[in-house]
Design a protein around this motif. Structure first.
Motif, PDB file in Angstrom:
ATOM      1  N   GLN A  71       1.194   0.155   8.069  1.00 18.21           N
ATOM      2  CA  GLN A  71       1.563  -0.831   7.054  1.00 18.21           C
ATOM      3  C   GLN A  71       2.749  -1.691   7.499  1.00 18.21           C
ATOM      4  O   GLN A  71       3.132  -2.633   6.804  1.00 18.21           O
TER       5      GLN A  71
ATOM      6  N   HIS B  37      -1.335   6.030   9.067  1.00 20.46           N
ATOM      7  CA  HIS B  37      -1.649   5.001   8.070  1.00 20.46           C
ATOM      8  C   HIS B  37      -0.371   4.437   7.454  1.00 20.46           C
ATOM      9  O   HIS B  37      -0.285   3.234   7.164  1.00 20.46           O
TER      10      HIS B  37
ATOM     11  N   TYR C  38      -8.834   4.909   6.784  1.00 22.11           N
ATOM     12  CA  TYR C  38      -9.102   4.949   5.341  1.00 22.11           C
ATOM     13  C   TYR C  38     -10.318   5.815   5.021  1.00 22.11           C
ATOM     14  O   TYR C  38     -10.253   6.725   4.188  1.00 22.11           O
TER      15      TYR C  38
ATOM     16  N   PRO D 224      -3.383  -7.533   3.683  1.00 22.50           N
ATOM     17  CA  PRO D 224      -4.391  -6.485   3.655  1.00 22.50           C
ATOM     18  C   PRO D 224      -5.778  -6.994   3.308  1.00 22.50           C
ATOM     19  O   PRO D 224      -6.774  -6.532   3.846  1.00 22.50           O
TER      20      PRO D 224
ATOM     21  N   GLY E  63       0.792  -1.227   0.000  1.00 21.39           N
ATOM     22  CA  GLY E  63       0.000   0.000   0.000  1.00 21.39           C
ATOM     23  C   GLY E  63       0.821   1.273   0.000  1.00 21.39           C
ATOM     24  O   GLY E  63       0.289   2.364  -0.283  1.00 21.39           O
TER      25      GLY E  63
ATOM     26  N   ILE F  10      -0.017   5.473  -0.977  1.00 14.82           N
ATOM     27  CA  ILE F  10       0.004   6.517   0.049  1.00 14.82           C
ATOM     28  C   ILE F  10       0.983   7.619  -0.343  1.00 14.82           C
ATOM     29  O   ILE F  10       0.681   8.814  -0.225  1.00 14.82           O
TER      30      ILE F  10
ATOM     31  N   HIS G  24      -5.704  -2.269   6.934  1.00 12.28           N
ATOM     32  CA  HIS G  24      -6.739  -1.427   7.537  1.00 12.28           C
ATOM     33  C   HIS G  24      -6.860  -1.753   9.026  1.00 12.28           C
ATOM     34  O   HIS G  24      -7.195  -2.879   9.393  1.00 12.28           O
TER      35      HIS G  24
ATOM     36  N   PHE H  68      -4.114  -1.768   1.183  1.00 13.92           N
ATOM     37  CA  PHE H  68      -3.744  -1.245   2.494  1.00 13.92           C
ATOM     38  C   PHE H  68      -3.984  -2.254   3.610  1.00 13.92           C
ATOM     39  O   PHE H  68      -4.885  -3.094   3.530  1.00 13.92           O
TER      40      PHE H  68
END
Length: 445
Positions: free
Chosen positions: A129, A125, A78, A434, A4, A8, A196, A194
């Motif tokens: 990850q 965020h 998100y 993810p 992800g 980003i 989450h 991603f």
């Protein structure tokens, strides 16, 4: 590398293009282009424009706490980022279609809430990850994340002032709006890549004000208060330094630069300094003494003192009737950017690692409050020193010497407080697939 991250980073580059492009021309717009309700020019004084600028930046960095609570309590990171990005786009639209104070107030209000509320969520965020297995990459990724921010800022700081000069404010504010729409689309495209982390509901409030959550906030708050002074000085590169550049010789290799374009020096230097510091400067210092995150910040704050010393000397030369070459302000930018690398990037990573896993966004937002507080200091000072006739109680170089002294005091106090800090590091145990995440299933298709 987590899958992800490219989405980003791409989103951040486009979003920062939109924000810094708009911000690059804001002082010039308010002092040279602003219209009244009758369609006639109704521009602001320099002091009024600086006040508006720093109130806007203060708001943009005060609202992160609301975005963090929204993310950790209700929507998750998100959805918070995605939904508020739409609001952000509407702010750009308001600036582009209405050139009066009404359009300015509505546009800046929406942008401040949009950019501010998503800010802690984006930083957290990125950290989400990563897990224990690849946490060693976190510092470098935050560095590249910062490069994305400054690549967008560099390009927009060069381009948008030209658009304002050639085509007017509607085009100049419209282009950043288009880039913000692109940023939103890029982020949406990464929804299935991603990791989450689900919102925690009302539990987040209990965690924030009890136990380790409260303890982490109490440990970090004294540090953030002194970091606020750094931001008070740093963000004047988009206000006081722009006005100072108006009175300087801006000819560089035969090209006459616009005063608002000089701000591009900062993101350009970031692109050079982030890898330089990561791979050369920090390892070299580490051979002399252990370079902890808080020591980096301390050094950066003292470097900030030198940057404003240069600005004060420039202003003295201008007051004496001279026209210093813009290269002197570039020197101030070199020093300020070196300080930024040591303070800002370090604080991003440090804030993330020092916050409990369930409170990443909230702690990030508390760090960003230091930026708001710093700009509140600047706005307050400018309000206090402004005379009714438009003059200032801190004329010329006195203005810069005041902030230089304030920064020196803050740097000394920060070093003392930092030496007493005893923290606790928090990193996720692991990162799962993810697409297997509970929240992530809501975004398939």
């Amino acid at each position: 590398m987590p899958p992800g991250i490219p989405f980003i980073v791409g989103n951040e580059a486009a979003e920062r293009f939109s924000f810094y492009g708009m911000r690059a021309i804001l002082m010039v717009f308010m002092t040279q282009y602003l219209l009244g309700s009758n369609g006639e020019l109704a521009t602001m004084s320099d002091e009024d424009a600086k006040f508006w600028m720093h109130i806007f930046v203060m708001a943009a960095y005060f609202t992160p706490v609301f975005g963090a609570l929204l993310a950790d309590w209700l929507l998750g990171k998100y959805r918070t980022i995605l939904y508020l990005s739409v609001l952000y786009c509407l702010g750009h639209l308001a600036l582009a279609v209405n050139e009066t104070r009404l359009g300015l107030a509505v546009g800046l209000g929406l942008i401040a809430f949009g950019t501010g509320a998503i800010k802690p969520c984006v930083s957290a965020h990125v950290g989400d990850q990563f897990g224990k297995g690849n946490s060693h990459l976190l510092g470098k990724v935050f560095g590249w994340f910062y490069i994305a921010i400054n690549l967008g800022s560099f390009l927009s700081s060069l381009l948008i002032p030209v658009l304002l000069d050639k085509y007017g404010s509607q085009v100049a504010f419209g282009v950043p709006g288009i880039l913000m729409a692109l940023a939103t689309f890029l982020f949406w495209m990464g929804r299935n890549r991603f990791v989450h982390i689900p919102a925690r509901g009302p539990e987040v409030f209990r965690e924030a004000f009890t136990g380790e959550g409260l303890a982490s906030l109490l440990r970090l708050t004294p540090l953030y208060l002194f970091v606020a002074v750094f931001w008070s000085l740093f963000d004047q590169s988009s206000s006081a330094w722009v006005l100072q550049a108006e009175n300087m010789d801006r000819n560089v290799f035969g090209v006459e630069l616009l005063s608002s374009q000089i701000q591009a020096a900062n993101p350009f230097l970031i692109l050079v300094m982030v890898p330089l510091f990561s791979y050369v400067v920090y390892p070299a210092i580490d051979k002399v003494f252990k370079l902890t995150p808080l020591r980096k910040v301390s050094i950066g704050m003292f470097i900030t003192v030198t940057s404003f010393t240069v600005s004060a000397l420039i202003e003295q030369a201008i007051t004496a009737g001279g026209t210093p070459n813009i290269s002197w302000q570039i020197l101030a930018y070199v020093l300020l950017t070196a300080a930024e690398v040591m303070v800002s990037i370090t604080c991003l990573e440090f804030s993330y690692t020092q916050s409990p896993n369930s409170m990443k966004s909230i702690v990030m937002s508390f760090y960003l409050l230091s930026v708001a507080f710093g700009n509140a200091i600047t706005a307050f000072v400018n309000a206090v020193i402004s005379n009714p006739d438009g003059t200032s109680k801190l004329e010329g170089a006195l203005y810069y010497w005041f902030f230089t002294g304030l920064m020196l005091l803050a740097a000394v106090m920060f070093s003392i407080v930092a030496s007493l800090y005893r923290g606790k590091e928090h990193i996720q145990e692991s990162v799962s697939d993810p697409e297997a995440e509970a929240e992530g299933t809501a975004f398939n298709g």
